[in-house]
Scaffold this active site. Sequence first.
Site, PDB file in Angstrom:
ATOM      1  N   ASP A  14     -35.152   5.136  32.447  1.00 33.81           N
ATOM      2  CA  ASP A  14     -34.733   4.015  31.609  1.00 33.81           C
ATOM      3  C   ASP A  14     -33.513   3.374  32.264  1.00 33.81           C
ATOM      4  O   ASP A  14     -32.474   4.009  32.387  1.00 33.81           O
ATOM      5  CB  ASP A  14     -34.386   4.553  30.204  1.00 33.81           C
ATOM      6  CG  ASP A  14     -34.386   3.441  29.172  1.00 33.81           C
ATOM      7  OD1 ASP A  14     -34.448   2.264  29.577  1.00 33.81           O
ATOM      8  OD2 ASP A  14     -34.313   3.762  27.978  1.00 33.81           O
ATOM      9  N   ASP A  47     -37.811  -2.334  32.587  1.00 33.25           N
ATOM     10  CA  ASP A  47     -36.686  -1.411  32.709  1.00 33.25           C
ATOM     11  C   ASP A  47     -37.054   0.029  32.371  1.00 33.25           C
ATOM     12  O   ASP A  47     -36.179   0.849  32.171  1.00 33.25           O
ATOM     13  CB  ASP A  47     -35.539  -1.878  31.803  1.00 33.25           C
ATOM     14  CG  ASP A  47     -35.949  -1.937  30.349  1.00 33.25           C
ATOM     15  OD1 ASP A  47     -37.162  -1.959  30.065  1.00 33.25           O
ATOM     16  OD2 ASP A  47     -35.055  -1.948  29.483  1.00 33.25           O
ATOM     17  N   GLU A  48     -38.336   0.320  32.269  1.00 34.26           N
ATOM     18  CA  GLU A  48     -38.702   1.625  31.749  1.00 34.26           C
ATOM     19  C   GLU A  48     -40.018   2.082  32.380  1.00 34.26           C
ATOM     20  O   GLU A  48     -40.942   1.273  32.519  1.00 34.26           O
ATOM     21  CB  GLU A  48     -38.901   1.470  30.236  1.00 34.26           C
ATOM     22  CG  GLU A  48     -38.682   2.710  29.427  1.00 34.26           C
ATOM     23  CD  GLU A  48     -39.019   2.424  27.957  1.00 34.26           C
ATOM     24  OE1 GLU A  48     -39.676   3.278  27.358  1.00 34.26           O
ATOM     25  OE2 GLU A  48     -38.643   1.352  27.435  1.00 34.26           O
TER      26      GLU A  48
END
Lengths: 358, 376
Positions: free
Chosen positions: A8, A106-107
């Site tokens: 993350d 973002d993950e």
Amino acid sequence: MRKIIHVDMDAFYAQVEMRDNPNLKNVPLVLAKDPRLTNGHGVVATANYLARELGIHSAMSANEAKKLAPHAIFLTPNFAKYQKVSQQVHDIFQHYTDMIEPIAFDEAYLDVTNNKLDIVNEVNLARRLQDEIWQQLALTCSLGISYNKFIAKLASEYNKPVGTVIIHPNDAIEFLQQLPIEDFRGVGKKTLLSMYQEKIYTGADLYHKQLGWLTNKFGRLGYELYQHVRGIDERPVMWQRERKSIGKELTFTLAITSQQRANDVLNQLVTKLVYLLKQYEKHGRTIVMKIRYHDFETVTKRVTKPDFYKLDETIILAEVLILFNELGGLKKPIRLLGITFTNLAPISFENINLPLFD
Amino acid sequence: MKFTVNRTAFIKELNDVSRAITSKTTIPVLTGLKLVAEADGLTLTGSDADISIQTTLSIADEAAALSIEKTGAIVLPARFFSDIVKQLPEQQMTIEIVAGFQTMITSGSASFTINGLDANSYPHLPEITAANSVTIGADMLRQIISQTVIAVSNQESRPILTGVHFSLNEKTFLAVATDSHRLAQRTETLSTDNTSVADVIIPGKSLNELAKMLENVEEVELRITDNQVLFILGKTLFYSRLLEGNYPDTTRLIPKESDTLITFNATELLAAINRASLLSHESRNNVVKLLISESGAKITGNSPDVGRVEEELHVKKQEGNELEISFNPDYMKDALRSFGNIDIEVSFTVPLRPFTLKPVDNGDSFIQLITPVRTF
């Protein structure tokens, strides 16, 4: 036993902006269009940690954020940039494994059970990954390591930012029992209220409920919660997840009024699209054309072929121009043009042609 | 015009002629059936501009029990007319133009009056002389068609590939079709002396219709002009438009050498391919892989979203290199069906080059060629 890492990126968009403009580092930064420019519309995409301390969080309305932090800097998100950076991060993932399931820019989940570097200790691997992202991109991330996706994600959230948390199977039950019930996947606002009514506040409370009772009360979610609180989640890392469509669109501040410019833009879109399709090793049978006029009238039209379109700019552009004209073309100034390919299939095979006309 | 005819005999001719009649035509008169009663017989004509079929019932035909009371001609709406004729109550029926183009159909106590069209507005069929003609056995022609027409293209983007290329010289009759992924070629040595030479492309659709009419026919005479071909099947004439253009040279496409040669029973192999394609059809990867090794041959199919299949094949004879080749099972099935229950020789060179199938004991007179699939 699987080894799964949930990566993350810490306040990703804000972090990228602060990296690229250090002046933004020590001020509350909100990634949203300034509400003064949008008549109060717009939502917060993300905020840096200084802004978060003021109570700002993503999905909040920009107006509300402005009230909480009148002096915060509002920056319009530059998604193209974040996508590019996200790709760079993924390129680093690729050094370790191909089994990557992207969740957002973002993950991502990584299955590193069998990793390319043959690193046995998953903590060493995680540290190395975290370090490599920092060295190469000057970005921090938080990693959660465990034996399934659900716990890996909980682990990455446990110690943000710049955290590395590993949860071993032996510790999982204990870890899960102390979690507040709202941290369990699937427990949203509405379920949370029912949980509270049943006096379920933590993982431990959940753990003591019978399977039958949970499924009666919460259906499928009840079953999942029963499994999860026991540390069971067999979902694989979906690294081969298939894209349903690949598209590209452009919005123009200066509306398009000439055929020449429309042709240029369509040509540009088709070139990009063909590039993307090749990157994803996909081809499609359906082309969708979208036009939004200056008055926001939006029209779309699709054409489907029995066979896949050859990834050839000239052929596709010809098809696109037909759709463009059928939709009304330049009947009004155009503010947005988009082309999307759907009905995709991997270009995993190609029927060889006889050289009949060579 | 007025005639009386036996319905069963008439319907048989009507069915043949109706093959050429379609309701989807831009020329309204072609939705009709043309009837011409002359002193010695009754002629039925149907056409869709590409195909025209004409047949004649003779007054000498006992079964037809045709009697012409008054000559004349009319065009009747084919669909109504056909439905009516088939449901009339008695064996005999009488058709008579009563006023203008109004035509009365009577049989027993039933009587219909339908509106016809002026027969003079019906297009003339081309006149084709016997100058360039050849006669072949109907069975052979039917076989040639069924073996080649499977390979024609259904894509209008290359119209020429939607037809079968027939070439005729003194000794041989050659038929070739290809859609660029597969090719079917049949060569036949002509037994009788032939002096005609021709090189034509006949639409696959025409040949499919023609093949249905070749049962109970012994011989067919082909007459060829620049843009039309006429097949004479006894008392029935079948005209077809020809496709214009030059057919690609296909002779160079058939590999002359072979590096791997393997013999199968066509029916057995077809059954195996059918099984293997059960899964691939469900998937977007419609591909089957053939693996030939020293220990024999097997086919595998992997459809990620459905499942896997693997089958050892019964090999009758095998020689040459080991090989792994992927292909579209549909092409393979079409090709195998065209052989019937005989032994065939499958001949490969290298994995990305076309391979051929031919009967073990029939030299090169019949070849099916299939291009493989490149997998990534």
